[in-house]
Design a protein around this motif. Structure first.
Motif, mmCIF file in Angstrom:
data_model
loop_
_atom_site.group_PDB
_atom_site.id
_atom_site.type_symbol
_atom_site.label_atom_id
_atom_site.label_comp_id
_atom_site.label_asym_id
_atom_site.label_seq_id
_atom_site.Cartn_x
_atom_site.Cartn_y
_atom_site.Cartn_z
ATOM 1 N N LYS A 196 2.833 2.739 2.119
ATOM 2 C CA LYS A 196 3.026 1.474 1.413
ATOM 3 C C LYS A 196 3.225 0.354 2.423
ATOM 4 N N THR A 200 -0.850 3.241 -4.323
ATOM 5 C CA THR A 200 0.559 3.315 -4.713
ATOM 6 C C THR A 200 0.726 4.390 -5.778
ATOM 7 N N SER A 204 3.266 -2.567 -7.207
ATOM 8 C CA SER A 204 2.352 -1.425 -7.274
ATOM 9 C C SER A 204 1.148 -1.755 -8.145
#
Length: 506
Positions: A414, A370, A239
């Motif tokens: 994602k 993220t 992330s």
């Protein structure tokens, strides 16, 4: 474009015949896939052509919301008979412009420029593409004013208030654009660009944040990648929060283990201290002095945060940054008595850092891509520890991270990078890179199966290809021209650090 029918086709090679679903379930309406790029000479460039590409605001709902414009550019292969395809470039940041980069690329690497049409773009949110508006110059300067190391309750509340204001200003002033400024949306713009160029596959080169663009593109469109070079890798295997909270350590390492020893080595030139400890103590003393009495030079007000910012910028590249930073530090000691040349240098080194436009895109992407911890209490506690241990970049952690804590909830899908279906990908990283640190590059390398990592040992520059290292340049150019990557991970020694004119090293 509004009058064109809403039929959907695959973004493959134009003309768009044989409609089919695009990768990852995204289909491309004909009004985008069938547009023609109107190439014209780029403003201020004799070798580049530019055009405007129309893209949907949201690739997952292409009929919702106003279209966006993405500015694109190309440098045609200088040897048409030997042309082997398209090499797409992207810029770092996120927030930097890529539009004019092909010109410098082909100048540095004429063999690659002969074999490829080298193309690039300003990604959505940047430069001549549709972009957000967050803050004025005055508001931006206020964000970096004061002293990020000040941990008094009033100072912490001030940092949080300015971070909250920046997040709110971006949302209020950008016309609903923010949720669509993500790496995943940009990658889909890239594939439309590929289609409009008439290329079934592309090769790719991307430095810094553009490594994430390349890794995401290769994951979503693996069969459309011929060759890819990812240079100085952000932590795209994890992330943004994981990656950015690792930067205080790497910036401090570059400062203390590379720059300060170099500065002490050339004490005969800069007279800033004969040891690392002495040079660091003098830098810290100057920072305290600027906190008490900021120095106005031209249009710049140089306080402690500006000293940090200038130092952070300078350690990205030793050849360009180390001598300039050292000379500017000496000039700071001269204060109001500095000469005109010294004052120009101080303003350049300490008075120019990012911009309101850069930060608008930077925060949009890093906060959207993220999930972030949204507890400002957590960031207050964590930043106190990082500012104490790794103050150069750790001091600003609260300001940067709390922007994402106040940001609207991220909704971007994602993308998990695996390397499945890809040809061998080439990765480059130096061991002391302050911004895209080596530990994150190793995690990326493990995630991208089948990749080859070229480690530049003994150095810490950010950006390895076209940085003057013959070993790196030879490996990358050979790979781009032939497709042959090293059989195993390999190492190149960093070039020696710069030697100041007339220097006598101790």
């Amino acid at each position: 474009m509004a009058g064109v029918g809403a039929a959907v086709v695959a973004a493959a090679v134009l003309p768009a015949d044989g409609a089919q679903a695009g990768p990852a379930g995204v289909r491309v309406p004909a009004r985008y896939a069938q547009q023609r790029l109107n190439w014209r000479p780029c403003e201020g460039s004799s070798s580049l052509e530019c055009a405007s590409m129309t893209v949907p605001r949201d690739w997952h709902r292409p009929d919702a919301g106003a279209d966006l414009t993405v500015a694109v550019s190309r440098h045609r292969a200088s040897s048409p008979a030997g042309r082997r395809g398209v090499l797409m470039m992207a810029a770092g940041g996120p927030g930097a412009s890529g539009l004019n980069r092909p010109a410098g690329f082909v100048e540095d690497e004429p063999a690659v420029g002969a074999a490829y049409d080298v193309v690039s773009f300003d990604q959505r949110g940047v430069g001549r593409s549709t972009h957000p508006v967050c803050q004025t110059d005055a508001e931006f300067r206020e964000f970096f004013a004061h002293d990020f190391r000040d941990r008094s309750p009033a100072a912490i509340q001030g940092v949080l208030a300015r971070s909250r204001k920046l997040a709110q200003d971006c949302q209020a002033r950008s016309g609903g654009l923010l949720p669509y400024l993500t790496t995943e949306q940009t990658v889909r713009d890239m594939d439309l660009f590929r289609s409009l160029l008439g290329a079934r596959k592309i090769s790719y080169y991307g430095p810094s944040y553009a490594t994430m663009l390349g890794a995401y593109y290769a994951t979503l469109y693996p069969r459309r990648v011929e060759r890819a070079v990812l240079d100085s890798n952000v932590g795209w295997a994890g992330s943004w929060e994981e990656f950015e909270t690792g930067q205080p350590k790497s910036f401090q390492r570059r400062f203390e283990q590379d720059f300060l020893p170099w500065l002490a080595k050339y004490d005969t030139v800069y007279h800033y201290g004969r040891t690392v400890q002495a040079a660091k103590a003098r830098w810290e003393a100057r920072r305290r002095a600027l906190a008490a009495h900021p120095l106005t030079v031209g249009r710049a007000v140089i306080g402690p945060n500006q000293l940090d910012n200038g130092t952070i910028q300078a350690v990205y590249n030793a050849k360009e940054g180390f001598p300039a930073l050292a000379s500017a530090l000496v000039a700071l000691d001269h204060g109001d008595g500095a000469g005109a040349t010294e004052r120009q240098l101080m303003e350049k080194v300490f008075g120019s850092y990012l911009s309101p436009a850069f930060l608008a895109e930077f925060f949009s992407v890093t906060c959207n891509d993220t999930a972030w911890n949204r507890g400002v209490g957590y960031w207050t506690r964590r930043s106190a520890k990082d500012a104490a241990k790794q103050p150069l970049a750790g001091a600003r952690e609260l300001a940067f991270s709390s922007v994402c804590a106040y940001w609207p909830t991220a909704t971007a899908p994602k993308v998990k990078v695996t390397g499945a279906g890809l040809p061998t990908t080439l990765m480059l990283n130096s061991v002391h890179d302050p911004a895209t640190y080596y530990e994150a590059a190793l995690r990326d390398h493990r995630a991208l199966r089948g990749s080859r990592l070229v480690t530049v040992s003994g150095g810490g520059d950010h950006g390895q290809y076209r940085n003057g290292n013959a070993c790196v340049d030879g490996i990358v150019t050979h790979y781009l021209l032939t497709g042959e990557a090293p059989k195993h991970d390999t190492t190149c020694a960093a070039d020696p650090l710069p030697v100041p004119a007339g220097a006598q090293a101790r």
